[in-house]
Scaffold this motif. Structure first.
Motif: not given
Length: 324
Positions: A122-126, A131-134, A140-144
């Motif tokens: 799911n690398f590309n999705h993340v 939302s990566i800019f946020l 907020g939450g993020n997958d990284l």
């Protein structure tokens, strides 16, 4: 600005709060039952009191982090009266928080890319999600890095700190009542509507705890023992890096994940094969598994602290007015 003596209470309070948070994320559900009370449930349950406060001690520790942040700021910055002082204060807080947070995102991105070749596609999705800019701002939450929400939450409190401090100086009791009313009303109505990580990024959610920290310092309602114990100071500073990096390690560097990366090499290189079978033994033993992950968290945190200290030194040399 000359550095003030460190307050023992604040350092120990921060260490304890972070220890509870990290302990929870490790899922160390090994506590015994005491007189019919399941201590795990007491420490880690997700329910709250009417959406106002969580029943979990570990989640209360997050509020404790907000509280001690407000207290330490008030202790160190009692006079921000001009726009220039405000600008320098914000820039100093920014360079203190964000560079090391961005390093945690880079580490997580590299680990996620490696994992995406095998077990986490799911690398590309993340990475290519809007939302990566946020996430870069810590909103907020993020997958990284799931702890990223705290960076955005605490920085937004830094932005309004001078105003809150002035209000407390003029009307301390009215101000703390107002902050409590705003915070608890916001939580009561918005908790069922907005996800937890996003809620915690909104200043209204954190007004009371942050304001309470300012309040107790202004009113002198805290143990005033100063200390010159380098070990405690270093541990308190180090705990921040553990807090910031531990979920990256737990999610992406757990032994079962790492084994996938070396399993193919184990068929070719005997030495790697020995590492592989040792890893299997660790994964199959929950105690060794947790010890291994804890060791990884400590090693990564030590490296992160060393990098950040060097980075902060470079920033101080380039921007002395901001960081001194």
């Amino acid at each position: 600005m000359a550095h003030k003596p460190r307050i023992l209470f604040f350092d120990i309070f921060r260490i304890v709060c972070i220890a509870l948070i990290v302990y929870t994320h490790f899922k160390f559900f090994w506590l015994p039952t005491l007189n019919g009370i399941d201590l795990n449930t007491f420490l880690f349950q997700d329910e709250s009191f009417c959406n106002l406060y969580p029943k979990s001690i570990a989640l209360l520790a997050v509020s404790g982090m907000i509280f001690v942040s407000g207290a330490v700021l008030e202790y160190n910055y009692k006079s921000i009266s001009t726009f220039l002082e405000y600008k320098l204060f914000i820039l100093k807080r920014f360079v203190r928080l964000y560079p090391i947070y961005w390093i945690s995102l880079i580490l997580a991105s590299v680990l996620l890319y490696i994992a995406s070749q095998t077990i986490m596609p799911n690398f590309n999705h993340v990475i290519f999600n809007p939302s990566i800019f946020l996430a870069i701002l810590g909103l907020g939450g993020n997958d990284l890095n799931l702890m990223g929400w705290f960076i955005g939450a605490i920085f937004t409190m830094y932005l309004i700190f001078p105003v809150m401090s002035k209000m407390m100086q003029k009307n301390p009791y009215l101000s703390i009542i107002a902050f409590a009313s705003i915070t608890f009303s916001f939580r009561y109505f918005m908790t069922p509507v907005i996800s937890y990580n996003w809620l915690r990024s909104i200043p209204l959610y954190n007004l009371f705890e942050f304001g309470l920290g300012i309040f107790v310092v202004q009113r002198g309602l805290f143990p005033k023992n100063v200390h010159d114990y380098p070990a405690i100071s270093k541990l308190a500073d180090f705990s921040f890096y553990v807090f910031l990096f531990h979920l990256v390690v737990i999610q992406l560097m757990a032994p079962d994940n790492l084994l996938f990366h070396i399993s193919s090499l184990a068929l070719v290189y005997p030495v790697v094969g020995n590492v592989f079978w040792a890893g299997i033994a660790i994964v199959n033993n929950p105690y060794l598994n947790y010890v291994f992950i804890a060791a990884e968290v400590l090693v990564v945190s030590v490296i992160a602290m060393a990098i950040d200290e060097r980075l902060q030194k470079i920033i101080r040399e380039r921007l002395p007015r901001i960081t001194n």
